[in-house]
Design a protein around this motif. Structure first.
Motif, PDB file in Angstrom:
ATOM      1  N   ILE A 139      50.626 -16.479  -5.664  1.00  0.00           N
ATOM      2  CA  ILE A 139      52.382 -16.413  -6.650  1.00  0.00           C
ATOM      3  C   ILE A 139      52.374 -16.594  -7.529  1.00  0.00           C
ATOM      4  O   ILE A 139      52.400 -18.219  -7.551  1.00  0.00           O
ATOM      5  CB  ILE A 139      53.191 -16.691  -5.013  1.00  0.00           C
ATOM      6  CG1 ILE A 139      53.327 -16.259  -3.806  1.00  0.00           C
ATOM      7  CG2 ILE A 139      54.913 -16.810  -5.140  1.00  0.00           C
ATOM      8  CD1 ILE A 139      53.804 -16.813  -2.872  1.00  0.00           C
ATOM      9  N   ALA A 141      54.141 -17.574 -10.958  1.00  0.00           N
ATOM     10  CA  ALA A 141      55.713 -17.956 -11.240  1.00  0.00           C
ATOM     11  C   ALA A 141      57.174 -17.432 -11.301  1.00  0.00           C
ATOM     12  O   ALA A 141      57.854 -17.486 -10.252  1.00  0.00           O
ATOM     13  CB  ALA A 141      55.321 -19.501 -12.477  1.00  0.00           C
ATOM     14  N   ASP A 143      58.046 -14.490  -9.449  1.00  0.00           N
ATOM     15  CA  ASP A 143      57.854 -14.000  -8.650  1.00  0.00           C
ATOM     16  C   ASP A 143      58.610 -14.754  -7.571  1.00  0.00           C
ATOM     17  O   ASP A 143      59.405 -14.515  -6.630  1.00  0.00           O
ATOM     18  CB  ASP A 143      56.690 -13.838  -7.630  1.00  0.00           C
ATOM     19  CG  ASP A 143      56.140 -12.593  -8.480  1.00  0.00           C
ATOM     20  OD1 ASP A 143      56.311 -11.665  -9.398  1.00  0.00           O
ATOM     21  OD2 ASP A 143      54.605 -12.522  -8.431  1.00  0.00           O
ATOM     22  N   ALA A 144      58.901 -16.177  -7.749  1.00  0.00           N
ATOM     23  CA  ALA A 144      59.736 -17.177  -7.350  1.00  0.00           C
ATOM     24  C   ALA A 144      61.122 -17.262  -7.110  1.00  0.00           C
ATOM     25  O   ALA A 144      61.733 -16.706  -8.073  1.00  0.00           O
ATOM     26  CB  ALA A 144      59.017 -18.201  -7.868  1.00  0.00           C
ATOM     27  N   GLU A 145      61.947 -17.669  -5.686  1.00  0.00           N
ATOM     28  CA  GLU A 145      62.777 -17.083  -5.405  1.00  0.00           C
ATOM     29  C   GLU A 145      63.278 -18.336  -6.257  1.00  0.00           C
ATOM     30  O   GLU A 145      62.847 -19.494  -6.407  1.00  0.00           O
ATOM     31  CB  GLU A 145      63.187 -16.475  -4.312  1.00  0.00           C
ATOM     32  CG  GLU A 145      62.334 -15.340  -3.979  1.00  0.00           C
ATOM     33  CD  GLU A 145      63.134 -15.136  -2.117  1.00  0.00           C
ATOM     34  OE1 GLU A 145      63.290 -16.054  -1.561  1.00  0.00           O
ATOM     35  OE2 GLU A 145      62.328 -14.299  -2.111  1.00  0.00           O
ATOM     36  N   TRP A 148      63.553 -21.598  -3.713  1.00  0.00           N
ATOM     37  CA  TRP A 148      62.306 -22.352  -2.977  1.00  0.00           C
ATOM     38  C   TRP A 148      61.625 -23.171  -4.027  1.00  0.00           C
ATOM     39  O   TRP A 148      63.091 -24.021  -5.284  1.00  0.00           O
ATOM     40  CB  TRP A 148      60.511 -21.310  -3.486  1.00  0.00           C
ATOM     41  CG  TRP A 148      60.903 -19.701  -2.488  1.00  0.00           C
ATOM     42  CD1 TRP A 148      61.757 -20.073  -1.637  1.00  0.00           C
ATOM     43  CD2 TRP A 148      60.098 -18.846  -3.127  1.00  0.00           C
ATOM     44  NE1 TRP A 148      60.955 -18.947  -0.827  1.00  0.00           N
ATOM     45  CE2 TRP A 148      59.845 -17.739  -1.581  1.00  0.00           C
ATOM     46  CE3 TRP A 148      58.751 -18.606  -3.892  1.00  0.00           C
ATOM     47  CZ2 TRP A 148      59.339 -17.208  -1.869  1.00  0.00           C
ATOM     48  CZ3 TRP A 148      57.783 -17.736  -3.554  1.00  0.00           C
ATOM     49  CH2 TRP A 148      57.984 -16.809  -2.697  1.00  0.00           C
ATOM     50  N   ILE A 150      59.551 -25.485  -6.254  1.00  0.00           N
ATOM     51  CA  ILE A 150      58.197 -25.698  -6.427  1.00  0.00           C
ATOM     52  C   ILE A 150      58.213 -27.695  -6.725  1.00  0.00           C
ATOM     53  O   ILE A 150      58.259 -27.421  -7.241  1.00  0.00           O
ATOM     54  CB  ILE A 150      58.213 -25.155  -7.930  1.00  0.00           C
ATOM     55  CG1 ILE A 150      58.859 -23.417  -7.673  1.00  0.00           C
ATOM     56  CG2 ILE A 150      57.473 -24.919  -8.874  1.00  0.00           C
ATOM     57  CD1 ILE A 150      58.442 -22.739  -8.734  1.00  0.00           C
TER      58      ILE A 150
END
Length: 333
Positions: A139, A141, A143-145, A148, A150
């Motif tokens: 995935i 970075a 595309d992270a919601e 989330w 990290i």
């Protein structure tokens, strides 16, 4: 030799007119046991012994002649078996030496082909990433919601190391705490007391919470107090030189629950009838998660519930204590 012996066997099986063959069939079972487990050298020695017995006409001559007819084929089979084992051993040694040679040759070839390996690795890095080749998929970075969390790689490794340290420290603390509980339960042992651990299997030992917690049996340090009863009957029929048989005067149960989830609820016990008669009963201890029930077999007599006679039932510092003595039995005419 083996083929000739098989042909002879078939010919003898088809022959029924020879009376001597009947004698051979009667000892056929004993003949097979004579040759079992013998090596080729042992069979050679046995052959010489059989020949001497036939020459001296000792014992049943037909029996020794039948052995002498079969021993050549048995010797041939033993020789063939030993040669086969030698060939297998040589083949095994060859395979081992070949593997050792490959182990020594492989690093040299790898060192010689290092530039090409580095080139291939660079080519693999240039190829596009195939998401179907790995799980879970990579995935980016971007595309992270927003919901989330990290975590950096170093921070994740540090969190795992801290968790392992906490587990080791907790295990060490539990061992120290259990040692303190055992020392507290074992102090002030009175004369006539001994350790007691006659457990019985517990039925229906399943709980609703076992999907959340791993059930385990509690540890314990129990004592039984035995001695003499000098009632009127024993005073009449026994003396100090010839004492009466010892009887159980009471028990001291110390059950350890250091990791009890709900420490506000004290464990409890039940006295249940035993399956092997009226002389014994079963005392069962029950606590909350993560501990299973545990039961012991004791003498079935009336308890003395007075604190003056040593009765104690309390849950303190993770230890459930149940101490009691039996009522004295008086002899009446």
């Amino acid at each position: 030799t083996i083929v000739e012996d098989e042909i002879r066997r078939l010919q003898e099986a088809s022959t029924t007119d020879n009376q001597r063959q009947v004698v051979h069939r009667s000892v056929q079972g004993n003949v097979a046991t004579v040759f079992i487990g013998k090596t080729y050298s042992q069979l050679v020695t046995l052959k010489h012994q059989i020949a001497r017995k036939i020459g001296a006409k000792e014992g049943d001559v037909s029996y020794w002649e039948h052995l002498h007819q079969q021993i050549n084929a048995v010797m041939a089979k033993a020789r063939l078996r030993e040669n086969h084992q030698k060939v297998l051993q040589m083949r095994l040694e060859q395979l081992r030496s070949r593997q050792l040679e490959e182990m020594y040759v492989a690093p040299t070839e790898e060192a010689e082909s290092e530039p090409s390996g580095v080139k291939e690795e660079a080519e693999l890095e240039d190829t596009e990433y195939d998401q179907t080749m790995y799980s879970p998929p990579l995935i980016q970075a971007s595309d992270a919601e927003a919901s989330w969390t990290i975590v950096e790689e170093m921070a994740d490794q540090q969190a795992i190391a801290d968790a392992r340290h906490d587990v080791v420290r907790s295990a060490r603390h539990n061992r120290e705490e259990e040692g303190h509980m055992r020392a507290m339960a074992s102090k002030d042992m009175e004369p006539g007391e001994a350790t007691f651990n006659v457990q019985v299997p517990v039925e229906n030992n399943s709980f609703l919470w076992q999907s959340k917690f791993r059930p385990r049996k509690p540890r314990f340090f129990n004592r039984v107090h035995c001695g003499f009863e000098w009632n009127k009957y024993n005073q009449t029929h026994y003396g100090h030189d010839n004492p009466p048989p010892k009887v159980v005067h009471g028990y001291k149960f110390n059950i350890f629950y250091p990791d009890l989830i709900d420490k506000r609820t004290a464990p409890e016990y039940k006295v249940l009838p035993a399956e092997d008669g009226q002389d014994f009963c079963v005392i069962r201890f029950h606590a909350g998660p993560p501990y299973e029930d545990i039961a012991f077999k004791i003498v079935n007599r009336e308890w003395e519930f007075s604190r003056k006679h040593g009765f104690r039932c309390q849950f303190r510092n993770g230890v459930f204590q149940l101490h009691f003595r039996y009522r004295r039995q008086f002899y009446r005419r």
